[in-house]
Write an enzyme that holds these catalytic residues in place. Structure first.
Site, PDB file in Angstrom:
ATOM      1  N   ARG A 142     -10.432 -10.414 -12.073  1.00  0.00           N
ATOM      2  CA  ARG A 142      -9.261  -9.790 -12.670  1.00  0.00           C
ATOM      3  C   ARG A 142      -8.322 -10.894 -13.150  1.00  0.00           C
ATOM      4  NH1 ARG A 142      -5.689  -7.461  -7.525  1.00  0.00           N
ATOM      5  NH2 ARG A 142      -4.281  -6.866  -9.207  1.00  0.00           N
ATOM      6  N   ARG A 143      -7.382 -10.551 -13.996  1.00  0.00           N
ATOM      7  CA  ARG A 143      -6.352 -11.483 -14.426  1.00  0.00           C
ATOM      8  C   ARG A 143      -6.908 -12.759 -15.058  1.00  0.00           C
ATOM      9  NH1 ARG A 143      -2.590 -10.747  -8.949  1.00  0.00           N
ATOM     10  NH2 ARG A 143      -1.461  -8.956  -9.728  1.00  0.00           N
ATOM     11  N   HIS A 149      -9.510   0.396 -11.087  1.00  0.00           N
ATOM     12  CA  HIS A 149      -9.091   1.372 -10.061  1.00  0.00           C
ATOM     13  C   HIS A 149      -7.627   1.765 -10.241  1.00  0.00           C
ATOM     14  CE1 HIS A 149      -8.193   3.086  -6.127  1.00  0.00           C
ATOM     15  NE2 HIS A 149      -7.304   2.131  -5.911  1.00  0.00           N
ATOM     16  N   PHE A 150      -6.767   0.769 -10.411  1.00  0.00           N
ATOM     17  CA  PHE A 150      -5.358   1.188 -10.380  1.00  0.00           C
ATOM     18  C   PHE A 150      -4.869   1.761 -11.710  1.00  0.00           C
ATOM     19  CE2 PHE A 150      -4.315  -3.536 -10.655  1.00  0.00           C
ATOM     20  CZ  PHE A 150      -3.608  -3.512 -11.836  1.00  0.00           C
ATOM     21  N   HIS A 151      -5.626   1.546 -12.782  1.00  0.00           N
ATOM     22  CA  HIS A 151      -5.230   2.260 -13.998  1.00  0.00           C
ATOM     23  C   HIS A 151      -5.658   3.733 -13.960  1.00  0.00           C
ATOM     24  CE1 HIS A 151      -4.149  -1.710 -15.566  1.00  0.00           C
ATOM     25  NE2 HIS A 151      -3.358  -1.031 -16.389  1.00  0.00           N
ATOM     26  N   TYR A 164       1.757   5.314  -2.507  1.00  0.00           N
ATOM     27  CA  TYR A 164       2.049   6.721  -2.170  1.00  0.00           C
ATOM     28  C   TYR A 164       3.488   7.088  -2.524  1.00  0.00           C
ATOM     29  CZ  TYR A 164      -2.495   6.355  -0.129  1.00  0.00           C
ATOM     30  OH  TYR A 164      -3.828   6.128   0.020  1.00  0.00           O
ATOM     31  N   HIS A 173       0.808  -1.215   0.000  1.00  0.00           N
ATOM     32  CA  HIS A 173       0.000   0.000   0.000  1.00  0.00           C
ATOM     33  C   HIS A 173       0.848   1.275   0.000  1.00  0.00           C
ATOM     34  CE1 HIS A 173      -3.343   2.566  -0.233  1.00  0.00           C
ATOM     35  NE2 HIS A 173      -2.700   3.315   0.621  1.00  0.00           N
TER      36      HIS A 173
HETATM   37 FE1  HAS Z   1      -5.822   1.951  -4.334  1.00  0.00          FE
HETATM   38  C1  HAS Z   1      -6.079  -1.475  -4.660  1.00  0.00           C
HETATM   39  C2  HAS Z   1      -7.861   1.877  -1.590  1.00  0.00           C
HETATM   40  C3  HAS Z   1      -5.409   5.372  -3.909  1.00  0.00           C
HETATM   41  C4  HAS Z   1      -3.148   1.908  -6.479  1.00  0.00           C
HETATM   42  N1  HAS Z   1      -4.825   0.496  -5.371  1.00  0.00           N
HETATM   43  C5  HAS Z   1      -5.104  -0.846  -5.411  1.00  0.00           C
HETATM   44  C6  HAS Z   1      -4.203  -1.511  -6.297  1.00  0.00           C
HETATM   45  C7  HAS Z   1      -3.337  -0.554  -6.776  1.00  0.00           C
HETATM   46  C8  HAS Z   1      -3.742   0.698  -6.199  1.00  0.00           C
HETATM   47  C9  HAS Z   1      -2.156  -0.765  -7.713  1.00  0.00           C
HETATM   48  O1  HAS Z   1      -8.961  -0.229   0.340  1.00  0.00           O
HETATM   49  C10 HAS Z   1      -4.239  -2.987  -6.669  1.00  0.00           C
HETATM   50  C11 HAS Z   1      -3.324  -3.840  -5.870  1.00  0.00           C
HETATM   51  C12 HAS Z   1      -3.379  -5.262  -6.367  1.00  0.00           C
HETATM   52  O2  HAS Z   1      -2.811  -5.550  -7.425  1.00  0.00           O
HETATM   53  O3  HAS Z   1      -4.034  -6.081  -5.710  1.00  0.00           O
HETATM   54  N2  HAS Z   1      -6.557   3.359  -3.039  1.00  0.00           N
HETATM   55  C13 HAS Z   1      -7.382   3.122  -2.001  1.00  0.00           C
HETATM   56  C14 HAS Z   1      -7.706   4.384  -1.329  1.00  0.00           C
HETATM   57  C15 HAS Z   1      -7.010   5.366  -2.009  1.00  0.00           C
HETATM   58  C16 HAS Z   1      -6.288   4.709  -3.049  1.00  0.00           C
HETATM   59  C17 HAS Z   1      -8.584   4.563  -0.149  1.00  0.00           C
HETATM   60  N3  HAS Z   1      -4.553   3.362  -5.068  1.00  0.00           N
HETATM   61  C18 HAS Z   1      -4.531   4.697  -4.750  1.00  0.00           C
HETATM   62  C19 HAS Z   1      -3.442   5.358  -5.424  1.00  0.00           C
HETATM   63  C20 HAS Z   1      -2.805   4.372  -6.147  1.00  0.00           C
HETATM   64  C21 HAS Z   1      -3.516   3.136  -5.910  1.00  0.00           C
HETATM   65  C22 HAS Z   1      -3.114   6.810  -5.292  1.00  0.00           C
HETATM   66  C23 HAS Z   1      -1.618   4.450  -7.018  1.00  0.00           C
HETATM   67  C24 HAS Z   1      -0.925   5.520  -7.272  1.00  0.00           C
HETATM   68  N4  HAS Z   1      -6.799   0.494  -3.341  1.00  0.00           N
HETATM   69  C25 HAS Z   1      -7.543   0.666  -2.206  1.00  0.00           C
HETATM   70  C26 HAS Z   1      -7.998  -0.652  -1.723  1.00  0.00           C
HETATM   71  C27 HAS Z   1      -7.495  -1.608  -2.591  1.00  0.00           C
HETATM   72  C28 HAS Z   1      -6.745  -0.863  -3.589  1.00  0.00           C
HETATM   73  C29 HAS Z   1      -8.815  -0.950  -0.538  1.00  0.00           C
HETATM   74  C30 HAS Z   1      -7.669  -3.136  -2.512  1.00  0.00           C
HETATM   75  C31 HAS Z   1      -8.760  -3.604  -3.380  1.00  0.00           C
HETATM   76  C32 HAS Z   1      -8.853  -5.120  -3.364  1.00  0.00           C
HETATM   77  O4  HAS Z   1      -9.818  -5.633  -2.782  1.00  0.00           O
HETATM   78  O5  HAS Z   1      -7.958  -5.793  -3.892  1.00  0.00           O
HETATM   79  C33 HAS Z   1      -6.977   6.848  -1.661  1.00  0.00           C
HETATM   80  O6  HAS Z   1      -5.654   7.245  -1.432  1.00  0.00           O
HETATM   81  C34 HAS Z   1      -7.628   7.708  -2.720  1.00  0.00           C
HETATM   82  C35 HAS Z   1      -7.709   9.155  -2.318  1.00  0.00           C
HETATM   83  C36 HAS Z   1      -8.060  10.052  -3.473  1.00  0.00           C
HETATM   84  C37 HAS Z   1      -9.057  10.958  -3.505  1.00  0.00           C
HETATM   85  C38 HAS Z   1      -9.261  11.785  -4.754  1.00  0.00           C
HETATM   86  C39 HAS Z   1      -8.882  13.237  -4.544  1.00  0.00           C
HETATM   87  C40 HAS Z   1      -8.986  14.014  -5.817  1.00  0.00           C
HETATM   88  C41 HAS Z   1      -8.050  14.832  -6.291  1.00  0.00           C
HETATM   89  C42 HAS Z   1      -8.257  15.534  -7.615  1.00  0.00           C
HETATM   90  C43 HAS Z   1      -9.356  16.590  -7.610  1.00  0.00           C
HETATM   91  C44 HAS Z   1      -9.210  17.462  -8.806  1.00  0.00           C
HETATM   92  C45 HAS Z   1     -10.139  17.694  -9.734  1.00  0.00           C
HETATM   93  C46 HAS Z   1      -9.726  18.501 -10.948  1.00  0.00           C
HETATM   94  C47 HAS Z   1     -11.514  17.166  -9.648  1.00  0.00           C
HETATM   95  C48 HAS Z   1      -9.946  11.172  -2.359  1.00  0.00           C
HETATM   96  C49 HAS Z   1      -6.797  15.107  -5.536  1.00  0.00           C
HETATM   97  C50 HAS Z   1     -10.410  19.826 -11.070  1.00  0.00           C
HETATM   98  C51 HAS Z   1     -10.028  20.448 -12.354  1.00  0.00           C
HETATM   99  C52 HAS Z   1     -10.084  21.771 -12.637  1.00  0.00           C
HETATM  100  C53 HAS Z   1      -9.770  22.257 -13.997  1.00  0.00           C
HETATM  101  C54 HAS Z   1     -10.449  22.780 -11.663  1.00  0.00           C
HETATM  102 CU   CU1 Z   2      -3.872  -0.107  -0.720  1.00  0.00          CU
END
Ligand code: HAS
Ligand code: CU1
Length: 540
Positions: A429-430, A366-368, A219, A215
């Protein structure tokens, strides 16, 4: 080429090459999704390719890019002489040898274990040894980053850490805490087992150490991207950073909360008590917060930029942003995508809802969106920004660089959203065999996967456009005056003196304590149960 940037340049070169090969692998996998009778298409080639794609994109492209960016940030914000060049090359070659060993083991067909290398799937020993060397190379880089900071600190006892470097040091700390887990798994369990020194392995224990690392790994990818969003984007967009202290709070929250959350990948695993899984769920929900703060601060910074450029009214400032700058468009599109991916992350993290999506195509969707777009597209934009600065050459094929991020987001939309949908329909998946052994459920997702294949092809085109721009710039770029490295200035003049958010040592100690609380007891609990081992398993 400016001498000073030779080292980061070498790191970026490996990153782009890994990206190129990884993208070619991805095209093959995407076409496989459309069930086309491709030459060489077989289960074995499919899984070999998927292992290579995952390792090259998620581990090699990212790590080398981040190391290169770290050198650039250190040299341009702390001072030229803060990075020891010779040790930097040692780090580079150790990581490169590791990459070659691991990639060789995968391509030889002996190590088809996917990028998570879960035992009892067993790889060739060189796969694990190579991976260990890649990490050792990155540790040497970590040492260099910390050393650079300490050298600078000697002459700047009271000063606040330059923000870009604050983000990079956070990355380093998160990485060190995370890699303890993977070092225990690889050196203590996988290498002896693959060499035949031990005959069996404990899969749940190995997975626990893997996710201790896995995890915070996400980050390690995200924080350098955030450093660019905070310290570079507002400047290039023509505005100011909305709040400097908020940025520092965000980085520190990541130091504290990145690691004690790994069980959200193991909700379905036996042997870990429900109470500990819930504790990690709460910590995961807490770590949504710094990303929400980031959304607020960066959007506010962009609004400042849009208004300084003459934008009026509620939304007109958005149109005034310099959308023709490839860094700006890459990052804004990355952010929009991340809003969707982060929302999906919150669903994954919800203890009960995870059961609907775990091990389905949803997860790759999700991860893409997260690593594959929020991070990768930011890095591509960063490359467009960096290249002229470190090579002194003008960016070639600028129109291609301007279109490329939009194609990436269209391709990723088709690919990832479809994966979310088919995941909800129950598609694992996979999977290689789309008919899933003739299951009637599989018939429902068959047409959808063709759409994701189209998305994959668009992504491939976009990836090749990126590689082409980089290649053309390096080879045919007109040599001129290298633009200066200029970083974002906060709206309110930044406090020049260090604050509590600059006390990296303090936060590291606090984070280490949280890691111990989160893992020591559950691991002892696991060890106290009767343990069963598994022998190695090689599907091909
Ligand atoms: Fe995730 C699975 C939970 C973030 C990558 N994640 C994965 C896997 C990968 C991955 C690679 O709780 C698969 C692993 C595998 O192969 O088994 N993930 C989260 C949570 C977050 C999260 C809570 N993940 C990431 C990030 C990754 C990443 C970042 C890579 C860089 N993830 C999980 C969980 C799993 C998981 C479970 C396991 C699932 C399972 O069952 O296998 C948080 O950090 C996300 C927080 C993000 C936000 C979004 C904030 C929005 C922003 C942009 C706003 C801007 C806008 C633009 C709208 C709350 C900052 C405005 C534009 C204008 C022009 C004004
Ligand atoms: Cu994670």
């Amino acid at each position: 080429m400016n001498e000073r940037y030779r080292l980061p340049y070498a790191n970026f070169t490996v990153a782009v090459l890994a990206f190129f090969v990884g993208a070619c692998m991805a095209l093959m996998q995407a076409l496989s999704r459309a069930d086309l009778p491709l030459p060489l298409r077989s289960e074995q080639i499919y899984y070999l390719s998927m292992t290579a794609h995952g390792v090259l994109m998620a581990l090699v492209f990212t790590t080398f890019f981040i190391m290169g960016l770290g050198y650039v940030f250190a040299r341009t914000t702390l001072g030229q002489d803060t990075v020891n060049e010779r040790v930097g090359w040692i780090s580079f070659f150790v990581a490169l040898i590791g990459t070659v060993l691991t990639a060789g083991a995968i391509l030889s067909g002996t190590s088809t274990v996917l990028y998570t290398f879960y035992p009892p799937l067993q790889a060739h020993p060189l796969f694990y040894i190579g991976a260990a060397l890649l990490v050792v190379g990155s540790w040497i880089w970590c040492w260099l980053m910390i050393r650079a900071y300490r050298l600078w600190r000697r002459d700047h006892a009271e000063a606040a850490i330059p923000l870009a470097m604050h983000g990079m040091l956070t990355t380093v700390i998160v990485w060190i805490l995370a890699t303890v887990g993977i070092a225990i798994e690889v050196v203590g369990m996988l290498i002896p087992w693959s060499l035949g020194i031990t005959t069996t392995i404990d899969p749940v224990l190995a997975r626990t150490f893997f996710w201790w690392f896995g995890h915070p790994l996400v980050y390690f990818w995200l924080l350098p991207a955030y450093a660019v969003w905070y310290a570079v984007l507002p400047r290039v967009a023509g505005g100011r950073l909305f709040s400097d202290p908020l940025a520092r709070v965000v980085f520190v929250l990541f130091i504290l909360l990145s690691t004690p959350v790994g069980f959200h990948h193991q909700f379905a695993d036996p042997g870990i008590s429900a109470g500990w899984k819930l504790a990690h769920t709460f910590a995961t929900l807490a770590i949504l917060f710094p990303s929400l703060l980031t959304a607020f601060t960066i959007i506010a910074s962009l609004e400042v930029a849009g208004r300084l450029r003459g934008g009026k009214g509620l939304f007109n400032w958005i149109a005034r942003l310099p959308w023709d700058d490839p860094l700006v468009s890459c990052v804004i599109l990355a952010m929009l995508t991340f809003a969707v991916g982060g929302f999906g992350g919150a669903i994954n993290a919800a203890y009960a809802m995870n059961a609907m999506v775990h091990n389905t195509a949803w997860v790759q969707g999700h991860f893409h969106l997260t690593v594959g777009t929020a991070v990768a597209l930011t890095f591509m934009g960063t490359a467009y920004w960096l290249l002229p600065r470190i090579t002194g050459k003008e960016l070639r094929l600028k129109p291609v660089a301007q279109v490329q991020p939009y194609l990436w987001v269209i391709g990723m939309g088709l690919f990832s959203i479809v994966n979310h949908v088919t995941g909800m329909m129950g598609m694992p998946r996979r999977v290689y065999d789309l008919s899933y052994g003739g299951s009637p459920v599989a018939a429902a997702w068959a047409e959808w996967t063709t759409i994701s294949a189209v998305g994959g092809v668009v992504l491939f085109v976009s990836a090749m456009m990126f590689v082409l721009v980089v290649f053309a710039t390096v080879v045919w770029g007109k040599v001129g005056q290298a633009p200066a490295f200029e970083y974002a200035v906060p709206l309110d003049p930044a406090e020049p003196r260090a604050s509590v958010w600059d006390r990296m040592g303090l936060w590291t100690v606090a984070a280490a304590a949280l890691v111990l609380i989160a893992y020591l007891y559950p691991i002892l609990q696991l060890l106290s149960m009767e343990r069963f081992g598994s022998i190695g398993w090689k599907p091909f």
